[in-house]
Scaffold this active site. Structure first.
Site, PDB file in Angstrom:
ATOM      1  CD1 TRP A 183     -17.221 -18.983 -42.524  1.00  0.00           C
ATOM      2  CD2 TRP A 183     -15.641 -19.918 -43.814  1.00  0.00           C
ATOM      3  NE1 TRP A 183     -17.747 -20.123 -43.064  1.00  0.00           N
ATOM      4  CE2 TRP A 183     -16.810 -20.724 -43.865  1.00  0.00           C
ATOM      5  CE3 TRP A 183     -14.519 -20.308 -44.554  1.00  0.00           C
ATOM      6  CZ2 TRP A 183     -16.881 -21.882 -44.626  1.00  0.00           C
ATOM      7  CZ3 TRP A 183     -14.589 -21.474 -45.313  1.00  0.00           C
ATOM      8  CH2 TRP A 183     -15.758 -22.253 -45.350  1.00  0.00           C
ATOM      9  CG  ASP A 184     -11.964 -11.469 -43.193  1.00  0.00           C
ATOM     10  OD1 ASP A 184     -10.940 -11.565 -43.901  1.00  0.00           O
ATOM     11  OD2 ASP A 184     -12.191 -10.466 -42.484  1.00  0.00           O
TER      12      ASP A 184
END
Length: 806
Positions: A470-471
């Site tokens: 998801w960064d």
């Protein structure tokens, strides 16, 4: 002279034309809303947009055919249904801060349009009613102005509880006269014992000087966000601009003493998401001769400079003519693909360099290696990397550092007492697909890693996210402080994360000192050859800052969608139902419009980090509440070329993630009017009691004064909260200074209560962290005001400095 019958005829006819035109607008608005409402029902959403649109069409039809009571009743019903629905949903969300703005966005335009239409209807039928209609309009205008004035952001009086705290310097911290690193010291606390400016006198703070770097974006393909926090050491102030230019200034006047320009090519800076120079480094004794005192700086093309603090000339004995080549051993395919935007951390005699690697270009991106160099000679001391078990092992001839490993793009923290350096890591070469990540990469992704200052050996690590897709990389600088845990004073690392958690770890061992729970995470369906962790760690002792502060990460639903008109509100709501969303750890997908990433790529808590008042046991955090749409694109459909394959970031519609099965698109979730598709607040400032875990206060941070729909300023200082980038400054006197928001103000809050006590206008966006220092008996507060082009704030080239009026 009395109005003649013929005059009344023409007046009535004129108002009838106005009335018909307004009815046409109402009818077209209703048709459009009904059409979007029907689409929304088809994708599983509420029928209320369809109902409200049809009611507007009915009201317009009745007004066209039979102006009068029937028209008025229909309009009243249409508005009443819209108002009732809006209040029902706003109440169902829990009356969040800025709910009034949410309500105005839902019904404001409809109310104004219906009111004007009905007024025109009356004037068309009863010409002598103009005075009454005008009076009603005047009352409405005055009431609206009164509401705006009531909610207008303005300074308050301080409480009597903000007594002057002890000015004792935390072990390893900075004293009042200096600011030795980006966050004051390498402990990362964002704290100063300076206490001349207090809650009682901060209202007297005035701008005393400003300096301009003359470094502005060279073209439309380079995005600046200088974000620099100056250093003040001895009798000098040192700052840098986005392209790596360095300036030495007089701390009292801003007079420029010297200027060094590394002449970084604009083409090199195209690969960066945003071009920044968050900090320079300092080594040596103030006033020393012949490079005995040095300023270290980095550039986007991979150069590390050692400059003589007296005159800004490169120190010849450092590296090659004052330069160390940071591209050596990196195998960088394109200049600027990897570079140090957060600057060097100078700890003892070591210059420690992390780097950003341009996101989502390729799986075999440049290494995320962190390197330490000798501050005198420039010799490489060690190189830490997820795939290097021996950080001191030299590279063989022709060998490069391992590709695609987790990097450290944020600011680096250190504790010389413990002999440890603390790294907050990012992701491997592709943020949103990790099917071929190694066990070592997963261990060191989105993690706090403690390495030995002398050798670079890993002492411990703690992953804040397992197998991050998801960064949710660590942007916030780790904070080292002393904290009482169960009656015993412990040296701890506090790590704020994009997932909204505050993790507290023993600085020497990495042991969790506050409760952490592993909670189930959403699972399949998954992308090709992907895997996902069945659960994820959550810090549960402190509030969570992933969205609205609360015990757990906020989970949004269709009621949270937003628009400033019924049309963009319906458009956003349709998109919500076309995205996959199961909470903070929803897996990426190729289906529909992709996955709703909330909190988004800028947080939660981002690189500005925390401000810690150790005496008061208070941590100040600011965070954003702005989702992204993340849509995975099968590689066969990706036409954009990656950096290193002839591609350039400004030209890409899809980030290629070359070497993986998918590219990715991940825009901010905005309406066609460039307004977030989620209801405000879009950013918060909060205070947490670090001893008890209690949320002391939280409130929206920022207004729409300088930006609004279609990026047009609203000139309204009403605290809706805005996305924010930059960090807080906390002082011993009980003040917290912060800019960070999308409006151009530096604000001072009372640390214990959150009361706004002062604000100072900035000439450009303040997406840097402020700092303070004492010089010749006077306290100064400084902030870089250069804007952030990606956050769409005003671009500039300023350092602005405030002090009490004399």
């Amino acid at each position: 002279m009395a109005m003649q019958p013929s005059d009344r005829f023409f007046v009535s006819r004129g108002w009838r034309v106005v009335h018909l035109l307004l009815l046409l607008v109402v009818g077209l608005l209703g048709l459009a809303q009904a059409g979007l409402g029907g689409w929304l029902v088809a994708v599983g959403g509420t029928p209320m947009h369809l109902v409200c649109g049809l009611l507007l069409v009915i009201a317009a039809f009745l007004g066209w055919r039979r102006p009068g009571a029937a028209e008025g009743l229909a309009m009243l019903v249409a508005f009443g249904v819209a108002l009732g629905w809006a209040i029902f949903e706003i109440a169902g969300k829990g009356w969040m801060p800025a709910w009034g703005f949410d309500l105005a966005g839902r019904v404001g335009i409809v109310f104004a349009l219906l009111a004007f239409t009905f007024a025109a209807s009356i004037l068309a039928r009863v010409p002598r009613s103009g005075l009454a209609v005008g009076g009603a309009a005047g009352v409405g205008i005055l009431a609206s102005a009164g509401l705006v004035a009531f909610f207008w952001e303005r300074p308050m009086e301080p409480t009597t509880g903000a007594a002057l705290a002890s000015q004792q310097v935390p072990a390893g911290g900075n004293d009042a006269s200096e600011w030795r690193a980006h966050a004051g010291s390498h402990l990362g606390q964002g704290y100063s014992p300076a206490a001349q400016v207090t809650p009682a006198n901060v209202s007297r703070l005035r701008e005393v000087w400003r300096h301009r770097t003359r470094d502005l974006p060279p073209n439309e393909r380079v995005f600046y966000s200088a974000q620099n926090t100056p250093l003040v050491i001895g009798d000098g102030l040192y700052t840098c601009s986005a392209s790596g230019q360095v300036f030495a200034l007089d701390p009292a006047t801003g007079q420029e003493r010297w200027h060094f320009d590394p002449r970084t090519s604009p083409s090199v800076m195209e690969s960066l998401f945003s071009v920044a120079c968050r900090a320079v480094g300092h080594h040596g004794t103030p006033g020393a001769q012949a490079c005995g005192e040095r300023i270290f700086s980095t550039t986007a093309d991979g150069r590390l400079f050692a400059l003589d603090a007296r005159n800004g000339t490169p120190c010849a004995e450092f590296g090659e003519g004052g330069i160390v080549d940071l591209t050596e051993g990196m195998g960088i395919r394109e200049p600027g693909f990897a570079s140090s935007t957060s600057g060097p951390a100078v700890v003892g005699d070591a210059v420690i360099i992390g780097q950003q690697v341009s996101d989502n270009q390729r799986r075999d991106a440049p290494s995320g290696v962190v390197r330490a160099y000798d501050a005198r000679s420039g010799a490489l001391l060690w190189a830490w990397d997820a795939h290097r078990p021996d950080a001191q092992a030299p590279l063989a001839p022709g060998e490069i550092f391992p590709r695609g490993t987790p990097n450290v793009w944020t600011l680096i923290t250190a504790d010389e007492q413990l002999g440890l350096v603390f790294l907050g890591t990012g992701n491997s070469g592709a943020d949103h697909w990790g099917g071929n990540r190694t066990q070592e990469e997963d261990r060191f992704t989105s993690a706090v890693v403690a390495v030995d200052l002398a050798t670079g050996a890993t002492r411990w690590s703690f992953a804040t996210v397992d197998h991050d897709l998801w960064d949710y990389d660590i942007g916030a600088q780790p904070v080292v402080m002393d904290m009482e845990i169960e009656g015993v004073m412990r040296r701890v690392v506090v790590q704020g994360t994009k997932t909204g958690s505050l993790f507290v770890l023993d600085a020497a061992t990495g042991e969790a000192l506050r409760p952490i729970e592993r909670r189930p995470a959403p699972q399949g369906p998954l992308l090709s050859n992907e895997r996902i962790s069945p659960d994820q760690p959550h810090s549960v002792f402190y509030p969570n800052f992933a969205g609205h502060p609360g015990p757990m990460p906020e989970v949004v639903d269709a009621r949270h969608t937003f628009g400033v008109t019924p049309l963009d509100a319906a458009w956003c709501r349709i998109q919500f139902h076309q995205m996959r969303y199961e909470g903070i750890f929803t897996p990426p997908t190729t289906e529909g419009r992709g996955m709703l990433l909330f909190p988004g790529t800028i947080g939660g808590i981002n690189w500005g980090g925390l401000g810690v008042d150790q005496a008061r046991r208070i941590a100040i955090t600011n965070h954003s509440r702005l989702p992204n749409q993340v849509l995975m694109i099968p590689q066969a459909e990706v036409t954009d070329r990656a950096v290193g394959d002839g591609g350039a970031r400004p030209d890409q519609a899809t980030a290629p993630q070359a070497g993986t099965p998918y590219g990715v698109q991940r825009p901010m979730w905005l309406s066609p009017l460039d307004v977030p598709c989620i209801a405000p607040p879009w950013g918060y400032l909060a205070a947490t009691d670090m001893a008890t875990g209690q949320l002391l206060w939280s409130q929206p941070l920022g207004t729409g004064f300088d930006t609004g729909p279609l990026l047009m300023p609203t000139f309204l200082r009403i605290a809706t909260g805005t996305p924010n980038i930059g960090g807080p400054l906390v002082t011993a006197s009980g003040l917290t200074f912060i800019a960070a928001a999308q409006d151009d103000w530096l604000r001072a809050f009372e640390t214990e209560t959150g009361r706004l006590l002062w604000s100072g206008r900035l000439p450009a966006g303040g997406q840097a962290s402020p700092m303070t220092y004492m010089h010749q008996g006077r306290q100064y507060v400084a902030i870089g005001a250069a804007g952030h082009q990606r956050l769409e704030t005003r671009t500039g080239d300023y350092l602005v400095v405030f002090a009490l009026d004399e």
